[in-house]
Design a protein around this motif. Sequence first.
Motif, mmCIF file in Angstrom:
data_model
loop_
_atom_site.group_PDB
_atom_site.id
_atom_site.type_symbol
_atom_site.label_atom_id
_atom_site.label_comp_id
_atom_site.label_asym_id
_atom_site.label_seq_id
_atom_site.Cartn_x
_atom_site.Cartn_y
_atom_site.Cartn_z
ATOM 1 N N TRP A 3 -11.018 2.878 -3.761
ATOM 2 C CA TRP A 3 -9.771 2.270 -3.507
ATOM 3 C C TRP A 3 -10.381 0.858 -4.284
ATOM 4 N N SER A 4 -9.523 0.127 -4.887
ATOM 5 C CA SER A 4 -9.711 -1.367 -5.246
ATOM 6 C C SER A 4 -9.350 -2.228 -4.232
ATOM 7 N N ALA A 5 -9.812 -3.343 -4.473
ATOM 8 C CA ALA A 5 -9.679 -4.565 -3.543
ATOM 9 C C ALA A 5 -8.396 -4.767 -3.392
ATOM 10 N N VAL A 8 -6.887 -2.207 -0.965
ATOM 11 C CA VAL A 8 -7.005 -2.412 0.267
ATOM 12 C C VAL A 8 -6.454 -3.531 0.914
ATOM 13 N N ALA A 9 -6.341 -4.709 0.151
ATOM 14 C CA ALA A 9 -5.727 -5.835 0.881
ATOM 15 C C ALA A 9 -4.242 -5.581 1.113
#
Length: 213
Positions: A3-5, A8-9
């Motif tokens: 997953w990209s940051a 996730v954020a």
Amino acid sequence: AGWSAITVASIQALATGALLAWMIWWVATLLERLQRQRDEVRVLHDESHTDALTGLPNRRAFDEAIAVLGQGRRGHDHGGSLLLLDLDRFKDYNDRFGHQAGDAVLRQVGALLRHAVRPSDLPARYGGEEFAVLLPEAGIEEAMQVAERIVRAFRAAAWPGRAVTISVGAAALAASESADALVGRADAALYAAKAAGRDRVVQAAPPAQPAPA
């Protein structure tokens, strides 16, 4: 998991928001429950301190209030006064017109007392056809004025069946006097009003002075 940051954020933000929303809901639910419990306790307290027939404070409320009045007597000229009131020949009224008519009279007495006394005073049903009025920070002259006003209100009222009058004993709290002693003096004045012909106010005699050593 690849997953990209940003993803996730976003998930973390959603989870945090959901947790915060749940906490707000939980706190609101808890506060609502506590308020409901307080309201239930208040209702129970009011019911236990209110006479169901007249809507006035009952004997329990009166006993608590006069105890506070006696305890608060500290260096004032007038700690307060007490009126004890008794309906004249009320048993005869019940025998003649019936208990339903008697109950109607008692309800009317409750309304009359609420309107005849001052906002700071506490009218209460003392028991049966007896009533009491506590007058905080009132001397005997003020107490007599209130008592005379109550007697006049009874005379002027429209009663079912026949006229209803009241006898009153008035007493002012003396220095170092107990609540029981105040009630005793007011009660003696009430009996004196009955003996003198009823439908009147009698001022209590001052408390007896202790004998010199």
